[in-house]
Design a protein around this motif. Structure first.
Motif, mmCIF file in Angstrom:
data_model
loop_
_atom_site.group_PDB
_atom_site.id
_atom_site.type_symbol
_atom_site.label_atom_id
_atom_site.label_comp_id
_atom_site.label_asym_id
_atom_site.label_seq_id
_atom_site.Cartn_x
_atom_site.Cartn_y
_atom_site.Cartn_z
ATOM 1 N N LEU A 175 19.428 -47.242 -24.986
ATOM 2 C CA LEU A 175 18.296 -45.838 -25.302
ATOM 3 C C LEU A 175 18.200 -45.270 -23.899
ATOM 4 C CD1 LEU A 175 17.954 -43.792 -27.337
ATOM 5 C CD2 LEU A 175 15.122 -44.580 -26.783
ATOM 6 N N GLY A 176 18.318 -45.594 -23.254
ATOM 7 C CA GLY A 176 18.224 -44.836 -21.773
ATOM 8 C C GLY A 176 19.937 -44.341 -21.199
ATOM 9 N N LEU A 177 20.594 -45.420 -21.136
ATOM 10 C CA LEU A 177 22.244 -45.254 -21.277
ATOM 11 C C LEU A 177 23.151 -43.951 -21.889
ATOM 12 C CD1 LEU A 177 23.356 -48.458 -20.626
ATOM 13 C CD2 LEU A 177 22.575 -47.362 -18.928
ATOM 14 N N LEU A 178 22.608 -44.038 -23.304
ATOM 15 C CA LEU A 178 22.857 -43.553 -24.127
ATOM 16 C C LEU A 178 22.734 -41.452 -24.135
ATOM 17 C CD1 LEU A 178 22.574 -44.336 -27.213
ATOM 18 C CD2 LEU A 178 24.433 -44.323 -26.047
ATOM 19 N N ALA A 179 20.898 -41.570 -22.933
ATOM 20 C CA ALA A 179 20.655 -39.961 -22.908
ATOM 21 C C ALA A 179 21.385 -39.445 -21.991
ATOM 22 C CB ALA A 179 19.330 -40.111 -22.072
ATOM 23 N N ILE A 180 21.695 -40.703 -20.333
ATOM 24 C CA ILE A 180 22.335 -39.834 -20.183
ATOM 25 C C ILE A 180 23.959 -39.923 -20.003
ATOM 26 C CG2 ILE A 180 23.474 -41.282 -17.636
ATOM 27 C CD1 ILE A 180 21.494 -42.989 -17.401
ATOM 28 N N ARG A 181 24.560 -40.462 -20.391
ATOM 29 C CA ARG A 181 25.346 -40.311 -21.167
ATOM 30 C C ARG A 181 25.074 -38.391 -21.982
ATOM 31 N NH1 ARG A 181 28.095 -42.685 -26.523
ATOM 32 N NH2 ARG A 181 26.282 -41.381 -27.121
ATOM 33 N N GLU A 182 24.453 -38.015 -22.486
ATOM 34 C CA GLU A 182 24.660 -37.048 -23.112
ATOM 35 C C GLU A 182 24.776 -35.931 -22.383
ATOM 36 O OE1 GLU A 182 25.512 -36.459 -27.047
ATOM 37 O OE2 GLU A 182 25.773 -38.146 -26.870
ATOM 38 N N ASP A 183 23.651 -36.488 -21.398
ATOM 39 C CA ASP A 183 22.922 -34.810 -20.129
ATOM 40 C C ASP A 183 22.322 -35.383 -19.003
ATOM 41 O OD1 ASP A 183 21.950 -32.530 -19.054
ATOM 42 O OD2 ASP A 183 21.487 -31.551 -20.859
ATOM 43 N N GLU A 184 22.429 -35.924 -18.435
ATOM 44 C CA GLU A 184 22.489 -36.992 -16.890
ATOM 45 C C GLU A 184 20.718 -36.389 -16.343
ATOM 46 O OE1 GLU A 184 25.176 -39.093 -15.043
ATOM 47 O OE2 GLU A 184 23.714 -39.443 -13.120
ATOM 48 N N ASP A 185 21.265 -34.782 -16.586
ATOM 49 C CA ASP A 185 19.886 -34.078 -15.720
ATOM 50 C C ASP A 185 18.761 -34.160 -16.729
ATOM 51 O OD1 ASP A 185 21.251 -33.534 -13.071
ATOM 52 O OD2 ASP A 185 22.274 -32.247 -13.934
ATOM 53 N N ALA A 186 18.865 -33.614 -17.513
ATOM 54 C CA ALA A 186 17.600 -34.033 -18.560
ATOM 55 C C ALA A 186 17.900 -35.028 -18.929
ATOM 56 C CB ALA A 186 18.313 -33.346 -20.159
ATOM 57 N N ALA A 187 18.040 -36.788 -18.998
ATOM 58 C CA ALA A 187 17.830 -37.513 -18.944
ATOM 59 C C ALA A 187 16.650 -38.046 -17.834
ATOM 60 C CB ALA A 187 19.228 -39.085 -18.720
ATOM 61 N N MET A 188 16.751 -37.640 -17.005
ATOM 62 C CA MET A 188 16.193 -38.178 -15.134
ATOM 63 C C MET A 188 14.688 -36.996 -15.576
ATOM 64 S SD MET A 188 18.806 -38.734 -12.056
ATOM 65 C CE MET A 188 19.477 -37.435 -12.346
ATOM 66 N N VAL A 189 14.894 -35.439 -15.917
ATOM 67 C CA VAL A 189 13.082 -35.550 -16.419
ATOM 68 C C VAL A 189 13.073 -35.877 -17.549
ATOM 69 C CG1 VAL A 189 12.955 -33.369 -17.525
ATOM 70 C CG2 VAL A 189 14.441 -32.216 -15.796
ATOM 71 N N MET A 190 13.125 -36.635 -17.975
ATOM 72 C CA MET A 190 12.630 -37.668 -19.402
ATOM 73 C C MET A 190 11.656 -38.671 -18.779
ATOM 74 S SD MET A 190 13.862 -36.578 -23.320
ATOM 75 C CE MET A 190 15.679 -35.975 -22.438
ATOM 76 N N GLY A 191 12.307 -38.989 -17.270
ATOM 77 C CA GLY A 191 12.409 -40.591 -17.024
ATOM 78 C C GLY A 191 12.657 -41.325 -17.036
ATOM 79 N N VAL A 192 14.331 -41.282 -17.572
ATOM 80 C CA VAL A 192 15.406 -42.615 -17.138
ATOM 81 C C VAL A 192 15.739 -42.196 -15.666
ATOM 82 C CG1 VAL A 192 17.617 -42.714 -18.112
ATOM 83 C CG2 VAL A 192 16.073 -41.869 -19.818
#
Lengths: 322, 247, 285
Positions: A186-203
């Motif tokens: 799920l973290g990877l899919l978040a990275i695929r969609e928007d890496e910066d937003a994913a990191m802000v969410m803690g990925v």
């Protein structure tokens, strides 16, 4: 529901299980050879998809892991006398190790820069191996005949190799499914969609990407060892073909990136099409051009790939086609 | 004191985006952050949550120095945010979007728990019935709510809200305000950027005013609205104050 | 030793000018629309064959032949853009990479069917030039001169014509340019055409140096990647400097180590520069 209760998990696995099992039962050399090529394509495309489909990072030179792993496994097998199984794992581990080494650095690059860097890595590896004497330099290596003896001569050895490939392909499919349907995935899919937003969410993107790169590099290394052992020789030109790397991408794209089933469908579809074009009297001379035109049509009009398209259009199949 | 920002300075090339910004945020407080466009409000958020590293200064969160920590580490300590320009993970469903927040937020839930928690936060922002829809298909107001649900699912101590009211119609604004108040009731501290003046004046306990990267005023809404420097820099019209406070 | 070094370096540098032109086409397209044109190599090969056909069958002087070859390259680029690139211009990078690669397959496929993969060469010698102890084929000198001419023309075009200014505006900020009323689709198509035009001309120049096949564009495409990264992706003049660097390296390395190490150094450097300074060795940080 547990993993083993889901049809999406079983479908690709059962297809490969039955298919490989049938080939083993029928025990015909030509059938084994064509199944070998197909299973290898499925395994390579699925490995690439773990990186490409789930993180969105376009590894254009992914074949480098097939080449480096293949070379290492071949060397262990032929020069060091390791058994096939151990050599293949050794080849896979080397690929995984190299991916871990370069991954942290290269995966900082995004989009086309990453794609270019992977091409560069493949070319650098090819050039390096061509100069690397333990691996036979530009002429490569031939398999030491005694390696076959362990498996009862060249004929039976090929069947053993096929069996290993069959199992490896199933393992790749299982890995692909498990990665996709995990918290990690799920973290990877978040990275695929928007890496910066994913990191802000803690990925933890750098770590997650590197781990994924390592996983998707391991299997090509194993498959490379099996393939070159089957061929009986290995040389830089065969091991690091950029063209093959792009074929892997095409197969993933054709079937549908980011799905478990897609690379399986794409690989089989692509190889079948290629075989048809190469033998067809009308298209034979133009097979490359026809394949190119078809690729173009898919990219332009069906970017989700076959499996993706079906998933988007037939709701009921979403649970089956993962 | 949940957040302490001291002497924060950020430059982009020749542009001084933030200079010596210092302020505190009390636990349980709603702190409003206002200022003209380009004043550095979003940059301040980005420095606080680790997207940018400041040239100078210190950010401490719940007593821990988090200056220069990468954004994912900051998130895991319990600091969540929303984005001014919404950033849904398009191909994922609404529920999966929120699950990312739950899985990788402060409590690091497993997928199963994350699903349960996600439904809770979707309910809170009124998106529960959209859970299975792809997030790319939501309208702007729903995407803003999704951003909020995602941040909430991380179970943060502190929430940074970047213009959650922008682009909403008056009735949507009213219901979003209720949501924000409810979040504070749950014990989450809030730092929010807003351009809708009446709203921020009525909801905030205190207000910070940023202009050209410098903090020009801090205080209760009435004080700030009557501060001549603020009127000069931002509100422009002295009668505006009266109208704002009338609300 | 020193004589040999200087002569090898001169050789490499002269070749580097032509590499620069090939890379300039790639970098121009990247700079304007962030697309890496994987059909670059086949277009270079088309330039080689165009020049070859005009010379062998119609007896046109190869340098003169490059004018129609350039025109054909421009048109080919416009066609490729309209058919393959325009629809994916805003899609993820993978789409444009694979779309241009599909064009690559089509050109190579048709090219192989028509010309097979046997080597051809342009049998046209200008003799050789001697400067002190240096001796090199005159075609290299003419090639370098042609490369400089092409670069100068590109810069005059980009800086002093309306269309050129529009290209720079779109490269800088496509959305803003559109708001100013610049028809961005046409500008993108033109930029793509210019990029392939440079590739075709570079192919024509290379064909006057070495024998070639339908597949010969591939290595120059890879070299173009390296050059673009050395000079900074998106900067045409950087590409010329990068081309000289690569040519220089290719001249220098063989005097110190076996020639087979050249690609190891090239691609190692390529990856290193991408990692350390993705904006290129001379680009702004």
């Amino acid at each position: 529901m547990k993993v083993w209760q889901k049809p999406g998990f079983w479908l690709p696995l059962v297809i490969v299980l039955v298919w490989g099992g049938a080939v083993l039962l029928i025990h015909q050399d030509t059938m084994r050879e064509s199944a070998f090529v197909l299973l290898m394509a499925v395994g390579l495309a699925s490995s690439l998809n773990i990186l490409l489909g789930y993180t969105g990072y376009v590894s254009f030179g992914h074949i480098v892991f097939f080449g480096l792993g293949g070379y290492t496994g071949f060397y262990l097998l032929s020069e060091q006398g390791w058994p096939l199984f151990a050599s293949a794992i050794g080849g896979g581990l080397l690929s995984a190790f190299i991916a871990g080494l370069v991954g942290l650095a290269v995966l900082r690059l995004r989009g086309a820069y990453f794609a270019l860097a992977t091409i560069g890595i493949n070319e650098a590896a090819r050039a390096f191996v061509s100069n690397f004497e333990p691996y036979g330099g530009a002429t490569g290596m031939f398999v030491n005949f005694s390696a076959y003896q362990k498996y009862g001569g060249p004929g039976p050895a090929l069947w053993t190799t096929f069996t290993f490939l069959w199992i490896t392909t199933m393992v790749v499919l299982v890995a692909s499914y498990l990665v996709k349907h995990s918290r990690f995935g799920l973290g990877l899919l978040a990275i695929r969609e928007d890496e910066d937003a994913a990191m802000v969410m803690g990925v933890k993107a750098p770590k997650a990407k590197t781990i994924t790169y390592v996983i998707s590099a391991f299997f090509p290394g194993v498959i490379g060892t099996l393939y070159f052992f089957k061929n009986g020789n290995i040389e830089p030109g065969d091991a690091f073909q950029l063209h093959m790397s792009i074929e892997m991408l095409v197969m993933v794209m054709l079937g549908g990136m980011g799905t478990v089933m897609g690379p399986l469908v794409g690989a089989v579809g692509y190889q079948w099409l290629r075989g048809y074009l190469l033998t067809s009297p009308i298209f034979k001379d133009l097979h490359l051009a026809v394949a190119g035109a078809m690729l173009l049509v898919i990219i332009l009009f069906v970017p989700a790939g076959l499996v993706g398209w079906v998933r988007n259009h037939v709701q009921r199949l979403q649970k089956v086609l993962e | 004191m949940i957040l302490q920002v001291y002497d924060l300075t950020k430059r982009f090339g020749g542009l001084q985006a933030l200079s010596d910004v210092t302020f505190d945020l009390h636990t349980g407080e709603i702190l409003g952050l206002i200022g003209p466009n380009g004043a550095g409000k979003t940059t301040l958020f980005n420095v606080i949550n680790g997207v940018y590293t400041p040239e100078r200064g210190r950010v401490s969160f719940r007593g821990e120095d988090i200056t220069g920590l990468p954004s994912y580490d900051v998130a895991r300590l319990g600091l969540a945010r929303t984005h001014q320009v919404v950033r849904p993970l398009h191909e994922l469903t609404v529920r999966e979007n929120v699950m990312v927040g739950a899985c990788y937020g402060r409590e690091k839930h497993s997928l199963k728990e994350a699903r349960r928690l996600a439904d809770g936060s979707l309910d809170k922002v009124g998106l529960l019935d959209r859970g299975d829809q792809p997030s790319g298909s939501l309208n702007v107001s729903q995407k803003k709510r999704l951003e909020l649900a995602r941040a909430l699912a991380a179970r943060p101590y502190l929430l940074l809200l970047d213009e959650v009211l922008a682009g909403l119609n008056p009735s949507e604004i009213a219901s979003m305000m209720d949501t924000v108040r409810a979040i504070r009731e749950d014990g989450i501290s809030i730092l929010m950027i807003e351009h809708v003046m009446q709203a921020i004046m009525s909801i905030s306990d205190r207000i910070l005013v940023l202009d050209y990267g410098t903090l020009i005023a801090t205080g209760a809404p009435e004080e700030v609205a009557n501060n001549p420097q603020v009127i000069e820099a931002y509100l422009g019209d002295p009668n505006m104050t009266a109208r704002l406070l009338a609300e | 030793m020193l004589d040999q070094l200087i002569s090898s370096l001169t050789d490499g540098l002269l070749l580097g000018f032509v590499y620069g032109v090939a890379a300039m086409g790639l970098t121009l397209i990247w700079g304007v629309m962030s697309v890496i044109n994987l059909a670059h190599g086949p277009v270079i090969a088309m330039g080689m064959f165009g020049t070859y056909l005009l010379f062998t069958h119609l007896g046109v002087n190869p340098y003169l032949a490059m004018v129609p070859v350039a025109g054909a390259g421009l048109i080919a680029g416009l066609v490729i853009y309209v058919i393959a690139v325009h629809r994916v211009i805003n899609a993820p990078h993978l789409s444009s990479l694979l779309a241009t690669f599909a064009v690559n397959m089509i050109i190579i496929g048709v090219g192989t069917a028509v010309f097979s993969t046997s080597p051809q060469n342009i049998n046209y010698s200008l003799g050789s030039v001697e400067v002190g102890f240096l001796t090199f084929p005159a075609s290299r000198l003419v090639g370098a001169f042609g490369a400089i001419l092409v670069t100068a023309c590109l810069y005059l075009f980009l800086y002093f014509t309306r269309a050129g200014k529009a290209i720079r505006a779109v490269a800088n900020n496509r959305m803003a340019a559109e708001l100013m009323g610049i028809p961005s689709s046409r500008v993108l198509a033109l930029s793509f055409g210019l990029g392939t035009m440079m590739a075709a001309v570079a192919g024509g120049l290379i064909a006057t140096f070495f024998p070639f096949t339908v597949l010969s564009g591939g290595p120059y495409e890879l070299k173009s990647f390296v050059i673009c990264v050395l000079g900074g992706l998106g900067h045409p003049l950087g590409a010329l400097v990068g081309g000289l660097m690569l040519g220089g390296l290719e001249g220098l390395i063989p005097t110190f180590m076996p020639v087979s190490w050249v690609p190891v150094v090239e691609f190692g450097l390529f990856v290193l520069v991408l990692l350390v300074r993705p904006s290129g060795l001379f680009g702004a940080k």
